[in-house]
Design a protein around this motif. Structure first.
Motif, PDB file in Angstrom:
ATOM      1  N   ALA A 199     -35.581  -9.943  16.482  1.00  0.00           N
ATOM      2  CA  ALA A 199     -35.894 -10.866  17.572  1.00  0.00           C
ATOM      3  C   ALA A 199     -34.618 -11.582  18.012  1.00  0.00           C
ATOM      4  CB  ALA A 199     -36.934 -11.877  17.115  1.00  0.00           C
ATOM      5  N   ASP A 200     -34.532 -11.857  19.297  1.00  0.00           N
ATOM      6  CA  ASP A 200     -33.423 -12.631  19.872  1.00  0.00           C
ATOM      7  C   ASP A 200     -32.059 -11.970  19.688  1.00  0.00           C
ATOM      8  OD1 ASP A 200     -35.431 -14.469  20.421  1.00  0.00           O
ATOM      9  OD2 ASP A 200     -34.987 -15.685  18.657  1.00  0.00           O
ATOM     10  N   THR A 201     -32.005 -10.652  19.693  1.00  0.00           N
ATOM     11  CA  THR A 201     -30.751  -9.918  19.512  1.00  0.00           C
ATOM     12  C   THR A 201     -29.894  -9.919  20.771  1.00  0.00           C
ATOM     13  OG1 THR A 201     -31.717  -8.449  17.862  1.00  0.00           O
ATOM     14  CG2 THR A 201     -29.781  -7.616  19.016  1.00  0.00           C
ATOM     15  N   PHE A 202     -30.518  -9.844  21.938  1.00  0.00           N
ATOM     16  CA  PHE A 202     -29.779  -9.626  23.186  1.00  0.00           C
ATOM     17  C   PHE A 202     -29.823 -10.843  24.104  1.00  0.00           C
ATOM     18  CE2 PHE A 202     -31.149  -5.488  21.663  1.00  0.00           C
ATOM     19  CZ  PHE A 202     -29.965  -4.778  21.686  1.00  0.00           C
ATOM     20  N   ASP A 203     -28.788 -10.951  24.916  1.00  0.00           N
ATOM     21  CA  ASP A 203     -28.737 -11.980  25.955  1.00  0.00           C
ATOM     22  C   ASP A 203     -29.420 -11.495  27.229  1.00  0.00           C
ATOM     23  OD1 ASP A 203     -26.885 -14.080  24.691  1.00  0.00           O
ATOM     24  OD2 ASP A 203     -25.787 -12.203  24.403  1.00  0.00           O
ATOM     25  N   ALA A 204     -29.464 -10.188  27.391  1.00  0.00           N
ATOM     26  CA  ALA A 204     -30.092  -9.605  28.579  1.00  0.00           C
ATOM     27  C   ALA A 204     -30.628  -8.221  28.231  1.00  0.00           C
ATOM     28  CB  ALA A 204     -29.088  -9.501  29.724  1.00  0.00           C
ATOM     29  N   ALA A 205     -31.648  -7.814  28.978  1.00  0.00           N
ATOM     30  CA  ALA A 205     -32.168  -6.445  28.903  1.00  0.00           C
ATOM     31  C   ALA A 205     -32.437  -5.991  30.332  1.00  0.00           C
ATOM     32  CB  ALA A 205     -33.442  -6.376  28.079  1.00  0.00           C
ATOM     33  N   ILE A 206     -32.127  -4.725  30.591  1.00  0.00           N
ATOM     34  CA  ILE A 206     -32.411  -4.161  31.899  1.00  0.00           C
ATOM     35  C   ILE A 206     -33.220  -2.886  31.727  1.00  0.00           C
ATOM     36  CG2 ILE A 206     -30.394  -5.133  33.043  1.00  0.00           C
ATOM     37  CD1 ILE A 206     -29.048  -2.391  32.780  1.00  0.00           C
ATOM     38  N   PHE A 215     -25.494   3.850  21.478  1.00  0.00           N
ATOM     39  CA  PHE A 215     -26.606   4.572  22.090  1.00  0.00           C
ATOM     40  C   PHE A 215     -27.586   5.017  21.014  1.00  0.00           C
ATOM     41  CE2 PHE A 215     -23.012   4.881  24.904  1.00  0.00           C
ATOM     42  CZ  PHE A 215     -23.572   4.559  26.129  1.00  0.00           C
ATOM     43  N   ARG A 216     -28.874   4.790  21.291  1.00  0.00           N
ATOM     44  CA  ARG A 216     -29.908   5.122  20.315  1.00  0.00           C
ATOM     45  C   ARG A 216     -31.069   5.856  20.987  1.00  0.00           C
ATOM     46  NH1 ARG A 216     -30.438  -0.274  16.553  1.00  0.00           N
ATOM     47  NH2 ARG A 216     -28.216  -0.620  16.268  1.00  0.00           N
ATOM     48  N   HIS A 217     -31.756   6.638  20.155  1.00  0.00           N
ATOM     49  CA  HIS A 217     -32.897   7.424  20.601  1.00  0.00           C
ATOM     50  C   HIS A 217     -34.136   6.881  19.906  1.00  0.00           C
ATOM     51  CE1 HIS A 217     -35.526  11.057  20.253  1.00  0.00           C
ATOM     52  NE2 HIS A 217     -35.252  11.095  21.529  1.00  0.00           N
ATOM     53  N   PRO A 218     -34.900   5.980  20.582  1.00  0.00           N
ATOM     54  CA  PRO A 218     -36.084   5.400  19.951  1.00  0.00           C
ATOM     55  C   PRO A 218     -37.292   6.317  20.099  1.00  0.00           C
ATOM     56  CG  PRO A 218     -35.863   4.525  22.140  1.00  0.00           C
ATOM     57  CD  PRO A 218     -34.683   5.467  21.929  1.00  0.00           C
ATOM     58  N   ILE A 278     -26.166  -6.813  25.762  1.00  0.00           N
ATOM     59  CA  ILE A 278     -27.136  -6.314  26.737  1.00  0.00           C
ATOM     60  C   ILE A 278     -27.794  -5.043  26.206  1.00  0.00           C
ATOM     61  CG2 ILE A 278     -25.434  -4.965  28.044  1.00  0.00           C
ATOM     62  CD1 ILE A 278     -27.044  -5.795  30.586  1.00  0.00           C
ATOM     63  N   LEU A 279     -29.089  -4.946  26.459  1.00  0.00           N
ATOM     64  CA  LEU A 279     -29.859  -3.755  26.127  1.00  0.00           C
ATOM     65  C   LEU A 279     -30.208  -3.056  27.428  1.00  0.00           C
ATOM     66  CD1 LEU A 279     -31.477  -1.935  24.153  1.00  0.00           C
ATOM     67  CD2 LEU A 279     -33.426  -3.483  24.541  1.00  0.00           C
ATOM     68  N   ASP A 280     -29.822  -1.803  27.545  1.00  0.00           N
ATOM     69  CA  ASP A 280     -30.160  -0.973  28.696  1.00  0.00           C
ATOM     70  C   ASP A 280     -31.302  -0.066  28.260  1.00  0.00           C
ATOM     71  OD1 ASP A 280     -30.253   0.612  30.964  1.00  0.00           O
ATOM     72  OD2 ASP A 280     -28.126   1.159  30.905  1.00  0.00           O
ATOM     73  N   TRP A 281     -32.531  -0.490  28.571  1.00  0.00           N
ATOM     74  CA  TRP A 281     -33.750   0.218  28.173  1.00  0.00           C
ATOM     75  C   TRP A 281     -33.980   1.362  29.157  1.00  0.00           C
ATOM     76  CZ3 TRP A 281     -38.769  -1.041  30.710  1.00  0.00           C
ATOM     77  CH2 TRP A 281     -39.825  -0.315  30.159  1.00  0.00           C
ATOM     78  N   GLY A 282     -33.883   2.589  28.662  1.00  0.00           N
ATOM     79  CA  GLY A 282     -33.998   3.755  29.533  1.00  0.00           C
ATOM     80  C   GLY A 282     -32.669   4.079  30.187  1.00  0.00           C
ATOM     81  N   CYS A 283     -31.617   4.077  29.390  1.00  0.00           N
ATOM     82  CA  CYS A 283     -30.248   4.225  29.918  1.00  0.00           C
ATOM     83  C   CYS A 283     -29.940   5.616  30.455  1.00  0.00           C
ATOM     84  CB  CYS A 283     -29.226   3.845  28.860  1.00  0.00           C
ATOM     85  SG  CYS A 283     -29.184   4.958  27.429  1.00  0.00           S
ATOM     86  N   GLY A 284     -30.769   6.606  30.110  1.00  0.00           N
ATOM     87  CA  GLY A 284     -30.500   7.961  30.596  1.00  0.00           C
ATOM     88  C   GLY A 284     -29.119   8.446  30.200  1.00  0.00           C
ATOM     89  N   VAL A 285     -28.396   9.026  31.157  1.00  0.00           N
ATOM     90  CA  VAL A 285     -27.047   9.532  30.876  1.00  0.00           C
ATOM     91  C   VAL A 285     -25.968   8.544  31.305  1.00  0.00           C
ATOM     92  CG1 VAL A 285     -27.527  11.996  30.743  1.00  0.00           C
ATOM     93  CG2 VAL A 285     -27.086  10.955  32.962  1.00  0.00           C
ATOM     94  N   GLY A 286     -26.309   7.258  31.266  1.00  0.00           N
ATOM     95  CA  GLY A 286     -25.279   6.238  31.425  1.00  0.00           C
ATOM     96  C   GLY A 286     -24.963   5.804  32.836  1.00  0.00           C
ATOM     97  N   THR A 313     -25.729  -1.847  24.440  1.00  0.00           N
ATOM     98  CA  THR A 313     -26.585  -0.927  23.703  1.00  0.00           C
ATOM     99  C   THR A 313     -27.528  -0.259  24.698  1.00  0.00           C
ATOM    100  OG1 THR A 313     -26.540  -2.314  21.719  1.00  0.00           O
ATOM    101  CG2 THR A 313     -28.300  -0.676  21.858  1.00  0.00           C
ATOM    102  N   GLY A 314     -27.554   1.061  24.687  1.00  0.00           N
ATOM    103  CA  GLY A 314     -28.458   1.808  25.541  1.00  0.00           C
ATOM    104  C   GLY A 314     -29.442   2.592  24.698  1.00  0.00           C
ATOM    105  N   ILE A 315     -30.704   2.600  25.115  1.00  0.00           N
ATOM    106  CA  ILE A 315     -31.730   3.392  24.432  1.00  0.00           C
ATOM    107  C   ILE A 315     -32.449   4.256  25.460  1.00  0.00           C
ATOM    108  CG2 ILE A 315     -32.018   1.751  22.529  1.00  0.00           C
ATOM    109  CD1 ILE A 315     -34.632   0.801  23.840  1.00  0.00           C
TER     110      ILE A 315
END
Length: 168
Positions: free
Chosen positions: A110-117, A97-100, A55-63, A76-78
């Protein structure tokens, strides 16, 4: 569950207040409520368990969601907030956790994640950026996956008596 002993500390108030304008305890409760709503929303499309899914948490903030999702997913959170990402790296074990950059591009294949939020991220973007990020999230999520995003959180939709637009 909120209020129970956890191996993860709550973020400092300066970070929770910057993220959602509230104290750490409310931050924790709100995160848990959002996680439960997320589980309910995607259940029909990606039934659990999720231990082998990414799962990719787009805009994860402080978790806010990370503290719950890292126990169930390959997480994975960005976020563009470098201080928040630094705090997450030090305090939320089991997640990546990454800082894009600001552009709607990630380093993921491409096709890395099963879900993104993305919880209330579109609220802060212009329409062109929203469309670009939808395209990027669609690229990094598998065709059989789920992209679940909200605008100003589900609570605002409920309070406005609107229903969320859910597409299969």
């Amino acid at each position: 569950r909120p209020g129970t002993a956890s191996d993860m500390p709550l973020p400092p108030a300066k970070l929770t207040e910057r993220a959602i304008w509230t104290d750490p305890r409310t931050f924790e409760k709100w995160g848990y409520a959002l996680k439960r709503k997320f589980d309910e929303a995607i259940g029909a499309y990606l039934p659990g368990p999720h231990a082998e899914r990414r799962i990719l948490d787009w805009g994860c903030g402080v978790g806010r969601m990370a503290r719950y999702l890292v126990r169930e997913w390959h997480y994975t959170g960005i976020d563009i907030d470098q201080e928040a990402i630094g705090w997450c790296k030090q305090n939320i074990p089991g997640g990546e956790f990454r800082h894009p950059g600001l552009d709607a591009r990630t380093e993921f294949s491409a096709d890395t994640f099963d879900a993104a939020i993305g919880i209330s991220i579109f609220t802060h973007l212009r329409e062109d950026d929203q469309l670009a990020w939808l395209k990027e999230l669609s690229r990094v999520v598998k065709p059989t996956g789920v992209v679940a995003v909200s605008v100003n959180c589900a609570t605002s939709l409920h309070n406005a008596t609107n229903t969320a637009d859910v597409r299969g």
